[in-house]
Each structure stands twice: as structure tokens, then as C-alpha cells.
Design an enzyme around this catalytic site. Structure first.
Site, PDB file in Angstrom:
ATOM      1  N   SER B  46      41.895  61.558  -9.575  1.00 27.54           N
ATOM      2  CA  SER B  46      42.566  60.669  -9.412  1.00 27.54           C
ATOM      3  C   SER B  46      42.371  59.383  -9.712  1.00 27.54           C
ATOM      4  CB  SER B  46      43.159  60.935  -8.093  1.00 27.54           C
ATOM      5  OG  SER B  46      44.226  59.711  -8.004  1.00 27.54           O
ATOM      6  N   GLU B  47      42.650  58.590 -10.785  1.00 23.10           N
ATOM      7  CA  GLU B  47      41.927  57.520 -11.380  1.00 23.10           C
ATOM      8  C   GLU B  47      41.696  56.181 -10.376  1.00 23.10           C
ATOM      9  OE1 GLU B  47      44.758  58.751 -12.601  1.00 23.10           O
ATOM     10  OE2 GLU B  47      46.089  57.362 -13.573  1.00 23.10           O
ATOM     11  N   ASN B  48      42.565  56.235  -9.235  1.00 24.90           N
ATOM     12  CA  ASN B  48      42.143  55.445  -7.988  1.00 24.90           C
ATOM     13  C   ASN B  48      40.657  55.763  -7.270  1.00 24.90           C
ATOM     14  OD1 ASN B  48      43.776  57.672  -6.967  1.00 24.90           O
ATOM     15  ND2 ASN B  48      43.797  56.220  -5.157  1.00 24.90           N
ATOM     16  N   GLN B  85      36.650  52.003  -8.850  1.00 18.95           N
ATOM     17  CA  GLN B  85      37.159  52.183 -10.151  1.00 18.95           C
ATOM     18  C   GLN B  85      36.225  52.003 -11.165  1.00 18.95           C
ATOM     19  OE1 GLN B  85      40.890  51.667 -11.038  1.00 18.95           O
ATOM     20  NE2 GLN B  85      40.779  52.889  -9.453  1.00 18.95           N
ATOM     21  N   SER B  88      35.307  55.779 -11.630  1.00 17.13           N
ATOM     22  CA  SER B  88      36.484  56.334 -11.867  1.00 17.13           C
ATOM     23  C   SER B  88      36.866  56.528 -13.425  1.00 17.13           C
ATOM     24  CB  SER B  88      37.489  56.106 -11.212  1.00 17.13           C
ATOM     25  OG  SER B  88      38.634  56.877 -11.314  1.00 17.13           O
TER      26      SER B  88
END
Lengths: 234, 230, 234, 230
Positions: B46-48, B85, B88
Site C-alpha cells: 500500500s503506497e502510504n 513515503q 514506499s
């Protein structure tokens, strides 16, 4: 004795000036500095440039700054359809939008925080977000130049904080908070709890106090905890 | 007979195997998580800031600080990691994920695709789509084969604003599975009742037919009760 | 079931080929993969390019690779006077040295790991390490271009590891290990202890398993724990 | 009467105050930590990944995984943080440290300085010196006023390979304290028995004398017993 704690959000945001550029941590409600934003709205500084992943998801928090007409520009990757207050101002031409791919936004902020001037990313090459940008081939691949981004203020949210400014997050609160803490002249964090010096283990400090100017303890406002429908994303 | 949105997701899930690190975009892609083989260890990103997204939490087991990229609450799978972030997007843009499953408005025969700027949407938003597209070695597209108005979405050249160039590896639609190869598009599977000519008729770009072309095998209903074909 | 653990260092380094570029984690002995290096020396691959902050501090570990004549090039920031084995080869012209300021080395590796092509740093502008480099003015300051750096292999050291490849460090072990884990085709880590899946808390995973290919549990060799004189640095 | 190496360190320590974030280079600079006012909270940075380096550990309280940039064992101060190289150099190059105290071979009147390539040393090594020099707003130099052979080290232009340009703020030598200002070098303090003319005689670049120029006040011996003047 170093003491970066303040007792109110009002005091923490009191130096924000008209025309300031401000970075806001948070992705969704996780790590979103809701109480600092509310204090900023009351403070009433105008003509703000807002740097954030999105533009809020309703009339509260970031949305309220657009609703009150305090912002003149947004630098973001994803102003969601639910960001009604921003969208209304944007469509009226009252707020400018600089749209930046999320990874490029993160990296521009990181560059600003770590003293670099800019970088080359493959993201966005050949798209309309690259229009007018400098493209350079490095080892046979095309990259787009992106410049460091800094701001006057950062409003962040941590879970724990101490008088040195050390911050520790929980769950997915880290998101943009960690890079933004490095890239602003004045860094202000609200936290769920201010703990005695030394209580955050040195190996669990996520944002070292060197990056932080002010820490305020807040209670989470229930209205800032919007409950999304489960199942939106696994 | 064509696939439902769940049907497309179910079919994609069959192609994800143990050890895959996968980002699922909004729309049909997030449905893929409902159909993964739970006996295999597949990491959802999940990019967060999560690698190892677990199932949606039930009842009062919600942790307010734990959300996924869709902004819904989530749990963590065994072996998960939490990060910020910059890490990520290092995973995404740096080519560490094995797969990204993304929706699309158009996919071109050279692997270009468009998904970020929806026609008629006055306020643009891009999020992490472009970073995923340039990073993951396997970009899988999940979409309907044609638009609501019957217009082909697999095209010779995109007209919608591009997300990234020459990156799509495979397209899963409600009608067919199409590979993007250096030699052009290759039709691998089609739904029963749609022979290659029928699929070609709904496709703007020329399709070669794979030597091992076959009929897609998807059950009527999934284990969770969802309708997969219609 | 995913299982990235291997039982011997020998097995872990068995794919290293002649001419490979290898990154080595560690700063001093902290986070230095001493047993993997010893296995690599025994493996005997030659013509290696070594990426490391230094060149070792004696005849063991990195020093042994130079001592055995296995390296043809070093990319480093600080080959210390105590790196006798490297220095001897270097002065004979048998090993090439690419000297890079430490922060630029870190950032080049990070770029390689996160898919960026290169970046602009103020470090080194106007010095002989900038000679021949591209200088660019950004917002009134001069910056030097530096390119991403990747390698075929990374040899790293963690404290805890699990079958997913997740790593957790202790104290100052993180140093170069965290960035190097992102920038190499094959990433091999030795750890003090392999723990059951789930034992490393998700918020305390420093290097997520996605970056790691192989994990081997080792005992610390006493001879690799060189005791510096206390007082060298406060 | 001139300062010992400990004397220079002692004098620099007097100028570091609560809330300072300081990196101490090898040589005389690391000695500064022995003379800091322990009633004030000053954070020492170690480029291998510590903010808040504490005293050298005693006896069996050594943690093998806890070393500072000089590669000696260390402890952590109250409020310390541990991190990796990319964060550490973000602090340095990003201008977050308030001070870096570095040794030098030469300092020029425009603030250029040279410290990384020691004459006669056949194998070059630079470490983090250049990153510190371009980052910290207060670059303080600690060095002898002249070389072993009596040659001035404060010069009109550096001949040794530069570490960084125009960054030195203040020079502390065994003889004097000299500020680097946009208008040139300014002599602020000198050791007893050395008037401005005497300091100028040992300085290659021209020195203006500060309006509040004074004699340096350093005790003979420090609280830890070290000799400060000789």
C-alpha cells in the site's frame, strides 16, 4: 534544559504569515495534524501555498482552509473527488494547482530537506505532466528533472513526542510526516502524548528532534476521525 | 458471456503466486485481494507505507492509525513492514514490487497506457500511478474491454493523457487476456462464446492469436458468493 | 511458504561471479558482514569491484579480499590509513580507487535503489573531486551531478532476520546496510539470529524483506570484533 | 604562551551552547566533547548514525554495536536518536546541524579550507568532510596557527586541495581566534603575550582587528587535569 513543547496549537501556529508556504503531513486521516490545521484556520493567515498529498476529504481540516479562502495555491498529487472545498475554489480559478506525481512530490521534499538541488526521475516521462520539463538520458533510459521543494512551515502529526522534539509515529502515520519534517524552516508537530525525555527509545525515534521546532499535545477530535466504509481497499 | 468486475479480479488472482509483491490500484484491482490463494504468501503493498496489507478488520478491531491507500482501515499480514513515503516509493519506482495491477482508460499496442486523467473530470489527480507504472516489471491492466458506449479501449495509440509509456505487460478484460509483446498484442484467452475474431472486432489494435490460445475457465460464482460471469 | 533463509554463508555467496560489483554494509565493525566476507574470500571470485565506505582496518574482513588480490576496484569514501592490504595493492597500481564523498556515495546508492537516475549535490563543488563533473546552478547555488550506483550483490549484516527477509538492526549497525539493501540485484544478509515470522514487529522492520534475497544466521567471530581503544571519539 | 590541543578544544567548547547540534571531526575537534558544559544540553552528531553521542563507556558497559564516527565505542545521551546513513547525511548536508568543528591544513581569507588530502599521504580519503562543510551554517576550524615548520596555515588562497569553498565562519588556533567575514579576516582574541602584530606575523592573509579584540582567557589546567596552555 531544551524544551520544544508548547501548550496550545494556537501558540504553535502564531508565527504563520500571509503568503507562507506550508507542508501538511498525513495521508487520509493517519498522521494528519487536524488540530494544528484548525488553529491555523482560526489564526487566519491568507494567501497560503499548501503542500500536501491531497486537498482533504470534506469540510474539516485541509478542506476548511480552502473553504475559508485562505489558500492561493496547492502543490499535491491527488486532490480527491471528495475534496469539495478545494475543487470549488479551483474551478472558480481562485486557487492554483501544481499537480506532481506522488513519488516525485515525496522526493522533491526529501531533496529540499537533505540539501540536494534536484534529481532525475523516470516518473512522468512522455506524459503531459512532463511538458516543458527537462528530459535527460542516463545509461539509456530517459529521466525527467525535478527540483527540490522546501516550505516555511510544516504542520505534522506524531503519536509520541518529547521535549527534544523527537517524534514517534504509529501505524501508517509516518507517510509524508517524516520527509516534511526535514524540509521546512519551522516544523510544528501535534502528538497524542508528550512523554518524558528518554521514554522514546533511541532506536524508535522516527523523526529526530533536530528537525522539529515545536511539539504540542492534543486530544484527537472525534470529528476528525472520519470512519470510511470498510472494504474500500484490502 | 463476459466476466464481472469480480470475475476479472478472480482471473488476475490466479496469475499471482507465492513470493509476489503486488500493488493493487483502485477499482477492479483492489478486488483481486478477495480472490488470492490464501495458501500462498503474497505481499500486498500500500503506497502510504505498508508491505503486507492484511484483510479488512472486523467490528471493533479497527486501528484508527492503520489505513491502506484507499483510505479504508486495514490489518497487517504476517511478516508485514511499516515505513514512510520515501521508502514506499523506493519500492515502487525502484522496481522492487513484482506486479502492479492498475485500471486503465486506454492501453495501446506498444504498452503505453492512460489511467490518471478521467475524461470529464475537471480536477486532475495522479497519485502514485505514474511511479508504479515506471517501476514494477509486471504492469497488469484490469479493465472492461470496451467503454460504456462500446468503444474499444485497447487501441493502436492512446488518445487520453498517458500515465506511462511502453510498460504494460498484460491486459485482463471482461472478455479476454491480451499480452503486450515486442511484436505487438497477443490474444491468450477469451471468454466462452467469443472467438478471436469476435475479440478482434471489439479491439482497435491488431491481435495475434497465441499458439496456445484457449477459452478462459472461470467459475460462475466465487467461494465468497460473488458472481464472476454475466 | 516463503523461506529466504540459508544455512551457510558459503551457500549464500556461491553465485558471486568473477568481475561482480559488490556492496558491503558496515561502518567500522558495526553492521559489517564479517562471515559473509570470509565465505566470499574462500569462494574466491576475482576481479571484484567493491563498494564500501572504507577498505577495512586490518588483514581480516574487507582487508582479506584485497590481501588475497580478489579486487580490481574500490568505490569508497575513506580508505583509512589502517587499511594496509588495500593500500599496498593500490600503491602497486593493482587496485583502482574511485573516491566519493561519503554523503554522495550514500545518495548514489539510494538513487540506484529507488529508481532515480541521478541528483545534484552541493558537496564537492570547486574541489578536485568535482574535476570533469557537470556543475549546474539551481536557485543561485552551484551543484554537482552524481549518478545512481547499483551493484550485482550486497553483503549486509543485520541483528535479527526472518524467513521473509525482514531485517532489524541494533545500535549503529544500520549505517550503509539500509540503502545498500535497495540497490543490488542479489541481497544477502548475515544476522545474529533468525527469528520466527512475526517476531520482528512491523514497525521495527528496518529493511523490509522485499529488498532481501537470502538470510543466514551466524555467530559473531571474536577476531572480527576488534576492540578499539576507548576515547578515540566521544 | 600558546594553547595545547586540549586548550583549543576547551576554548571552542565555551562557544557551544544549549540546543546546539554539533559534529566534531577527528583530531582536536573530538577533544571538544571533554570540555562541554554538562549543565547545558548540546547534541553531538556522529555521521555513522547517532544524534546524541554520550560519554565513552567504562569497563564492561561496552555495547559492541554502538560506535561513533571515530570507530571507538560510545554511549547515548538522553534524548538520542539512531538512524542510517541517508538520514545522517540529510542532517549534515541539509543544514540541520548548527555547528561542525573540523581540523584543517589551510584556511583562506575567503572561507575556503582544505583538510581532506594530507600532504605526503599517498592514499586519499575524504569521508564526510565535504558534506559537513557545505551543510552546517557554522563551520568552526580547530588547528595550529602554523605548521610544524612554522609556515602560516591561514592564507590568502589555499594551495592544498579544497574541502569546500567559502564556508568557514571562525578559526580557533593555538594562538588566536579569527572570524571569516565578508570583509575579510577579523582577529577577535589572541593568547597573552601575542599582540595583533605578532599574530599577523604568523598569518599569511591580512587580519583586521576586532573593535572588541581581547586577550584570550584560558585557565592553565582543565577540570579533568589536562594542560590547556604551554
Amino acid at each position: 534544559m531544551i524544551d520544544k513543547t508548547l501548550s496550545t496549537c494556537r501558540e504553535a501556529v502564531s508565527k504563520v504569515f500571509d503568503g507562507a508556504t506550508i507542508m501538511f503531513g498525513g495521508f487520509g486521516n493517519a498522521g494528519m495534524p487536524g488540530q494544528l490545521i484548525e488553529a491555523l484556520r482560526e489564526h487566519g493567515a491568507r494567501e497560503l501555498t499548501i503542500v500536501s498529498n491531497g486537498a482533504g476529504t470534506g469540510p474539516f481540516a485541509l478542506g476548511s482552509l480552502f473553504g475559508d479562502g485562505l489558500a492561493r495555491k496547492l502543490i499535491a498529487s491527488f486532490p480527491a473527488p471528495s475534496a469539495a472545498q478545494f475543487r470549488e475554489r479551483y474551478l472558480k480559478g481562485e486557487v492554483e494547482l501544481e499537480l506532481v506525481p506522488q513519488g516525485t512530490l515525496v522526493e522533491r521534499i526529501r531533496c529540499g530537506g537533505c540539501g540536494l538541488g534536484g534529481f532525475y526521475t523516470p516518473t512522468g516521462v512522455g506524459t503531459e505532466l512532463a511538458d516543458g520539463g527537462e528530459v535527460r538520458e542516463i545509461d539509456g533510459r530517459e529521466y525527467l528533472f525535478a527540483k527540490a521543494l522546501r516550505a516555511d512551515f510544516a504542520l505534522l502529526k506524531g503519536h509520541l513526542g518529547d521535549r527534544f522534539g523527537n517524534l514517534m509515529y504509529r501505524g501508517t502515520m509516518r507517510n509524508f510526516n517524516m520527509v516534511m519534517a526535514t524540509a521546512c524552516d519551522t516544523v510544528i508537530a501535534e502528538v497524542d502524548r508528550i512523554v518524558p525525555a528518554g521514554e522514546i527509545h533511541p532506536e524508535q525515534v522516527h523523526t529526530p528532534g533536530i528537525f522539529v521546532d515545536h511539539v504540542v499535545q492534543v486530544e484527537r477530535l472525534p470529528e476528525l476521525v472520519k470512519l470510511p466504509k470498510p472494504g474500500a481497499h484490502a | 458471456m463476459i466476466l464481472t468486475r469480480d470475475g476479472i479480479a478472480w482471473r488476475i488472482a490466479r496469475d499471482l503466486h507465492e513470493g509476489a509483491y503486488v500493488n493493487l490500484g483502485v477499482g477492479i484491482p483492489v478486488l483481486v485481494s478477495n480472490y488470492l490463494d490464501r495458501t500462498q504468501e503474497i505481499f500486498l503493498h500500500s503506497e502510504n507505507g505498508i508491505l503486507g496489507v492484511g484483510p479488512v478488520p472486523k467490528g471493533d478491531h479497527i486501528d484508527l492509525d492503520l489505513i491502506s491507500a484507499g483510505k479504508g482501515f486495514c490489518t497487517l499480514a504476517l511478516g508485514a513492514a511499516i515505513f514512510d513515503q520515501q521508502v514506499s516509493f523506493a519500492m515502487m519506482r525502484g522496481g522492487h514490487l513484482t506486479h502492479a495491477v492498475l485500471g486503465a482508460i486506454e492501453v495501446a499496442q506498444n504498452g503505453d497506457f492512460a489511467n490518471w486523467k478521467v475524461p470529464g473530470e475537471a480536477v486532475p489527480g495522479v497519485g502514485g500511478a505514474m511511479d508504479l507504472a515506471v517501476g514494477a516489471p509486471n504492469i497488469l491492466i484490469a479493465m472492461s474491454h470496451v467503454t460504456n458506449k462500446g468503444k474499444p479501449k485497447i487501441v493502436t495509440a492512446c488518445t487520453a493523457p498517458l500515465t506511462a509509456r511502453r510498460c504494460v505487460k498484460r491486459i485482463y478484460t471482461d472478455l479476454a487476456i491480451v499480452d503486450v509483446t515486442p511484436g505487438g498484442l497477443v490474444l491468450r484467452e477469451a471468454m466462452p462464446g467469443h472467438d478471436p475474431a469476435a475479440v478482434q472486432a471489439k479491439t482497435d489494435a491488431p491481435l495475434a492469436v497465441a499458439p496456445d490460445f484457449r477459452e478462459m475457465a472461470v467459475p460462475q460464482v466465487a467461494a465468497n458468493g460473488a458472481k464472476l460471469v454475466q
